[in-house]
Design a protein around this motif. Structure first.
Motif, PDB file in Angstrom:
ATOM      1  N   PHE A 140       0.862  -1.174   0.000  1.00 51.57           N
ATOM      2  CA  PHE A 140       0.000   0.000   0.000  1.00 51.57           C
ATOM      3  C   PHE A 140       0.902   1.229   0.000  1.00 51.57           C
ATOM      4  N   PRO A 141       0.420   2.368  -0.499  1.00 53.91           N
ATOM      5  CA  PRO A 141       1.262   3.565  -0.540  1.00 53.91           C
ATOM      6  C   PRO A 141       1.731   3.977   0.856  1.00 53.91           C
ATOM      7  N   GLY A 142       3.040   4.114   1.023  1.00 52.81           N
ATOM      8  CA  GLY A 142       3.613   4.523   2.300  1.00 52.81           C
ATOM      9  C   GLY A 142       4.120   3.382   3.152  1.00 52.81           C
ATOM     10  N   ILE A 143       4.037   2.144   2.678  1.00 57.62           N
ATOM     11  CA  ILE A 143       4.504   1.001   3.461  1.00 57.62           C
ATOM     12  C   ILE A 143       6.003   1.126   3.735  1.00 57.62           C
ATOM     13  N   SER A 144       6.403   0.774   4.943  1.00 59.68           N
ATOM     14  CA  SER A 144       7.804   0.912   5.348  1.00 59.68           C
ATOM     15  C   SER A 144       8.641  -0.269   4.882  1.00 59.68           C
ATOM     16  N   PRO A 145       9.829   0.001   4.342  1.00 59.91           N
ATOM     17  CA  PRO A 145      10.749  -1.086   3.971  1.00 59.91           C
ATOM     18  C   PRO A 145      11.188  -1.931   5.158  1.00 59.91           C
ATOM     19  N   ILE A 190       0.368  -3.905 -13.030  1.00 65.18           N
ATOM     20  CA  ILE A 190       1.013  -4.940 -13.813  1.00 65.18           C
ATOM     21  C   ILE A 190       2.351  -5.363 -13.209  1.00 65.18           C
ATOM     22  N   GLY A 191       2.845  -4.556 -12.262  1.00 60.99           N
ATOM     23  CA  GLY A 191       4.087  -4.916 -11.593  1.00 60.99           C
ATOM     24  C   GLY A 191       4.835  -3.694 -11.101  1.00 60.99           C
ATOM     25  N   GLY A 192       4.423  -3.152  -9.971  1.00 54.63           N
ATOM     26  CA  GLY A 192       5.055  -1.956  -9.425  1.00 54.63           C
ATOM     27  C   GLY A 192       5.369  -2.102  -7.951  1.00 54.63           C
ATOM     28  N   VAL A 193       6.605  -1.736  -7.576  1.00 61.85           N
ATOM     29  CA  VAL A 193       7.048  -1.720  -6.177  1.00 61.85           C
ATOM     30  C   VAL A 193       7.753  -0.389  -5.960  1.00 61.85           C
ATOM     31  N   PRO A 194       7.390   0.385  -4.945  1.00 59.66           N
ATOM     32  CA  PRO A 194       7.947   1.739  -4.783  1.00 59.66           C
ATOM     33  C   PRO A 194       9.433   1.745  -4.449  1.00 59.66           C
ATOM     34  N   PHE A 195      10.141   2.760  -4.994  1.00 62.28           N
ATOM     35  CA  PHE A 195      11.554   2.939  -4.652  1.00 62.28           C
ATOM     36  C   PHE A 195      11.903   4.380  -4.316  1.00 62.28           C
ATOM     37  N   VAL A 196      10.939   5.321  -4.444  1.00 62.27           N
ATOM     38  CA  VAL A 196      11.159   6.716  -4.082  1.00 62.27           C
ATOM     39  C   VAL A 196      10.773   6.934  -2.625  1.00 62.27           C
ATOM     40  N   ASP A 228      12.282   2.923  -0.148  1.00 55.95           N
ATOM     41  CA  ASP A 228      12.744   2.024  -1.204  1.00 55.95           C
ATOM     42  C   ASP A 228      12.522   0.564  -0.816  1.00 55.95           C
ATOM     43  N   LEU A 229      11.401   0.015  -1.275  1.00 57.40           N
ATOM     44  CA  LEU A 229      11.131  -1.398  -1.000  1.00 57.40           C
ATOM     45  C   LEU A 229      11.971  -2.315  -1.871  1.00 57.40           C
ATOM     46  N   THR A 230      12.377  -1.815  -3.058  1.00 53.94           N
ATOM     47  CA  THR A 230      13.168  -2.676  -3.933  1.00 53.94           C
ATOM     48  C   THR A 230      14.512  -3.016  -3.293  1.00 53.94           C
ATOM     49  N   ILE A 258      13.942  -5.491  -0.475  1.00 55.69           N
ATOM     50  CA  ILE A 258      13.729  -6.840  -1.013  1.00 55.69           C
ATOM     51  C   ILE A 258      15.064  -7.456  -1.400  1.00 55.69           C
ATOM     52  N   GLY A 259      15.930  -6.667  -2.050  1.00 58.03           N
ATOM     53  CA  GLY A 259      17.242  -7.163  -2.433  1.00 58.03           C
ATOM     54  C   GLY A 259      18.066  -7.601  -1.239  1.00 58.03           C
ATOM     55  N   ASN A 260      18.033  -6.828  -0.165  1.00 57.64           N
ATOM     56  CA  ASN A 260      18.773  -7.190   1.055  1.00 57.64           C
ATOM     57  C   ASN A 260      18.227  -8.483   1.647  1.00 57.64           C
TER      58      ASN A 260
END
Length: 337
Positions: free
Chosen positions: A212-217, A238-244, A247-249, A252-254
């Protein structure tokens, strides 16, 4: 020769009646069989009661119990009908699809929105559809509901009160019932499977995360600290994860680098994901997340639980997640219209 069918009852609304604390399963398998006795002409039906639970209480332990019972009984019957509560029926159907690879007979799950003791119940019609599909000799795991037969890994409960509670997501019906009787999807009729296996271990160290918008990494670190080994992330569109800003991306990588399996899909019910379209999607795939395409949420999370229960090697888990094992992946021609 009459088809020999086993009916396994597990509880659910179909078997429920009112008590002091609301509806709960009270009818046993023999009582259910008596109530559908008018439907069993032309079949030889045996019944077994495995457990009696509201399906909200059906968990991986029950999936394993049910898979083992089906595996043991399968060679003595032409098909098996499972009476199950509707709330988690789609999860159980997916779990059985992965736990019983190569099942040689039809295994058909059904239930109802109204208890079978109620005169307006949909239970009788659903049982009729399940019995006929169980006798179809089309191997696999299916859901029978409202005169539709759905491949087990494609079923999802989309309505809470209506009789057409289940839909086949991104996949044609396996069969349907109309004035011509049980009409099988022609592609399905060509299938044959031999050599059923039993692979019934499921990991419980998983999590389903709807963004959801604003979710904490920080949520990914918290999941790791809780012992989570895998997470299915429902992204946007279709496939969006926030990074601004948040940064959830990167989070996720960590998590992936520390050994967690992260699968990603879409919150949208239909048409599936494609994380290659937008930068917000490409970034998360570059971090090592595994895309689930047009899998249902039920299939994606149960497959992740199953894969983590089968393999210790995380790379093998990722490899299996992108393989089509039981019809959970891929797009077929629309036979529904």
């Amino acid at each position: 020769m009459n088809s020999k069918i086993l009916m396994i009852s597990t509880g659910g609304t179909l078997a429920s009646s009112h008590g002091g604390n609301g509806l709960s399963p009270r009818l046993g398998g023999s009582e259910i069989l008596k109530k559908i006795s008018g439907l069993t002409a032309g079949f030889e039906v045996d019944e077994e009661e495995l457990f009696s639970l509201d399906s909200s209480n059906v968990q991986p332990e029950e999936w394993t119990q049910l898979a083992r019972r089906i595996y043991i009984r399968r060679k003595a019957y032409d098909g098996i009908v499972v009476i199950h509560g509707t709330d988690t029926l789609a999860y159980t159907a997916s779990a059985l699809s992965f736990a019983l690879p190569g099942i040689e007979i039809p295994v058909v799950l059904t239930g109802s929105q109204v208890p079978i003791e109620n005169p307006i119940a949909d239970a009788t019609e659903n049982c009729r559809a399940a019995l006929y599909m169980a006798a179809s000799r089309c191997p696999g795991v299916y859901v029978a509901f409202n005169r539709k037969i759905i491949v087990g890994t494609r079923a999802s409960k989309v309505k809470t009160r209506s009789f057409d509670a289940f839909e086949s997501i991104n996949y044609p019906y396996a069969a349907r019932i109309d004035s011509g009787g049980l009409v099988i999807n022609p592609e399905l009729a060509e299938r044959s499977q031999r050599g059923c296996g039993l692979r019934d271990c499921f990991s419980r160290a998983v999590f389903l995360l709807k963004l959801f918008p604003g979710i904490s990494p920080l949520v990914f670190r918290q999941m790791e600290e809780a012992g989570c080994q895998g997470v299915y992330v429902e992204g946007f569109g279709i496939g969006g994860v926030p990074f601004v800003r948040r940064d959830l991306t990167e989070a996720i990588g960590n998590a992936v680098r520390r050994g967690m399996v992260v699968a990603v899909g879409s919150q949208c019910l239909y048409e599936g994901s494609d994380f290659s379209v937008y930068e917000t999607g490409r970034r998360v795939v570059e971090q090592g997340a595994v895309e689930t395409g047009n899998m249902t949420s039920e299939a994606a999370i149960t497959k992740l639980m199953w894969a983590l229960g089968q393999y210790e090697d995380r790379e093998q888990v990722k490899k299996v997640m992108v393989q089509n094992l039981a019809g959970e992946l891929g797009v077929k021609v629309n036979w529904n219209d």
